[in-house]
Write a protein that holds these residues in place. Structure first.
Motif, PDB file in Angstrom:
ATOM      1  N   VAL A   1       0.832  -1.208   0.000  1.00 29.05           N
ATOM      2  CA  VAL A   1       0.000   0.000   0.000  1.00 29.05           C
ATOM      3  C   VAL A   1       0.864   1.254   0.000  1.00 29.05           C
ATOM      4  O   VAL A   1       0.564   2.221  -0.707  1.00 29.05           O
TER       5      VAL A   1
ATOM      6  N   ALA B   1       2.317   1.485  -3.538  1.00 26.50           N
ATOM      7  CA  ALA B   1       1.269   1.813  -4.513  1.00 26.50           C
ATOM      8  C   ALA B   1       0.815   3.264  -4.392  1.00 26.50           C
ATOM      9  O   ALA B   1       0.536   3.911  -5.404  1.00 26.50           O
ATOM     10  N   SER B   2       0.755   3.789  -3.179  1.00 27.97           N
ATOM     11  CA  SER B   2       0.307   5.179  -3.020  1.00 27.97           C
ATOM     12  C   SER B   2       1.308   6.151  -3.638  1.00 27.97           C
ATOM     13  O   SER B   2       0.919   7.151  -4.239  1.00 27.97           O
TER      14      SER B   2
ATOM     15  N   LYS C   1       1.081   5.542  -7.581  1.00 34.23           N
ATOM     16  CA  LYS C   1      -0.201   6.045  -8.085  1.00 34.23           C
ATOM     17  C   LYS C   1      -0.180   7.567  -8.208  1.00 34.23           C
ATOM     18  O   LYS C   1      -0.682   8.128  -9.181  1.00 34.23           O
TER      19      LYS C   1
ATOM     20  N   ASP D   1      -0.922   9.171 -11.752  1.00 35.17           N
ATOM     21  CA  ASP D   1      -2.116  10.002 -11.862  1.00 35.17           C
ATOM     22  C   ASP D   1      -1.826  11.381 -12.462  1.00 35.17           C
ATOM     23  O   ASP D   1      -2.748  12.061 -12.897  1.00 35.17           O
TER      24      ASP D   1
ATOM     25  N   SER E   1      -5.697   6.533 -12.413  1.00 30.33           N
ATOM     26  CA  SER E   1      -5.503   5.085 -12.338  1.00 30.33           C
ATOM     27  C   SER E   1      -6.248   4.503 -11.137  1.00 30.33           C
ATOM     28  O   SER E   1      -6.608   5.229 -10.210  1.00 30.33           O
ATOM     29  N   LYS E   2      -6.469   3.208 -11.204  1.00 29.98           N
ATOM     30  CA  LYS E   2      -7.075   2.482 -10.092  1.00 29.98           C
ATOM     31  C   LYS E   2      -6.088   1.437  -9.622  1.00 29.98           C
ATOM     32  O   LYS E   2      -5.345   0.860 -10.420  1.00 29.98           O
ATOM     33  N   VAL E   3      -6.099   1.177  -8.331  1.00 35.52           N
ATOM     34  CA  VAL E   3      -5.205   0.189  -7.750  1.00 35.52           C
ATOM     35  C   VAL E   3      -6.047  -0.865  -7.049  1.00 35.52           C
ATOM     36  O   VAL E   3      -7.020  -0.533  -6.365  1.00 35.52           O
TER      37      VAL E   3
ATOM     38  N   PHE F   1      -5.648  -4.562  -4.671  1.00 33.47           N
ATOM     39  CA  PHE F   1      -4.729  -5.359  -3.881  1.00 33.47           C
ATOM     40  C   PHE F   1      -5.302  -6.748  -3.651  1.00 33.47           C
ATOM     41  O   PHE F   1      -6.509  -6.907  -3.485  1.00 33.47           O
TER      42      PHE F   1
ATOM     43  N   CYS G   1      -5.637   3.628   1.568  1.00 30.47           N
ATOM     44  CA  CYS G   1      -6.475   3.078   0.502  1.00 30.47           C
ATOM     45  C   CYS G   1      -7.846   2.699   1.043  1.00 30.47           C
ATOM     46  O   CYS G   1      -8.019   2.523   2.248  1.00 30.47           O
TER      47      CYS G   1
ATOM     48  N   VAL H   1     -10.879  -2.201  -2.170  1.00 30.02           N
ATOM     49  CA  VAL H   1      -9.984  -2.610  -3.249  1.00 30.02           C
ATOM     50  C   VAL H   1      -9.188  -3.863  -2.878  1.00 30.02           C
ATOM     51  O   VAL H   1      -8.379  -4.340  -3.675  1.00 30.02           O
ATOM     52  N   TRP H   2      -9.422  -4.394  -1.688  1.00 29.15           N
ATOM     53  CA  TRP H   2      -8.746  -5.604  -1.226  1.00 29.15           C
ATOM     54  C   TRP H   2      -9.604  -6.826  -1.491  1.00 29.15           C
ATOM     55  O   TRP H   2     -10.817  -6.799  -1.284  1.00 29.15           O
TER      56      TRP H   2
END
Length: 99
Positions: free
Chosen positions: A13, A16-17, A20, A24, A29-31, A33, A66, A70-71
């Motif tokens: 996370v 990814a942050s 992203k 962006d 974008s979308k993430v 996990f 996040c 999304v998990w």
């Protein structure tokens, strides 16, 4: 082991942050996990104040970075991140059907 999985989730996370935010700048974008640990997934999707401090602090940070929606769970046999720990040879990595 679930605590190590939680640390891996936190690392993912955090990374990814940062990525992203850079991506962006060019295009939204979308993430998403995935984890193969149902315990870790339960911790992340639950209320962080239910757990002892080690888990609670990490879950709080994950939830702040996040959205928990999304998990999702990924069965261990289908988790490409576990290939190397299972001793897979290069041919399977190159020709695997999970890609």
């Amino acid at each position: 082991m679930p605590r190590f999985e939680l640390l891996g989730a936190l690392l993912a996370v955090r990374l990814a942050s940062k990525v992203k935010a850079i991506v962006d700048l060019k295009r939204p974008s979308k993430v998403f996990f995935r984890t193969d640990s149902k315990i870790t997934l339960h911790w992340i999707k639950g209320s962080s104040n239910r757990w002892k401090s080690f888990v609670s602090n990490r879950v709080t940070e994950i939830q702040s970075l996040c959205d928990t929606s999304v998990w999702a769970h990924c069965p261990g046999k289908q988790n490409p991140a576990d290939f190397l720990s299972r001793g897979v040879n290069v041919a399977i990595l190159l020709n695997g059907d999970l890609w």
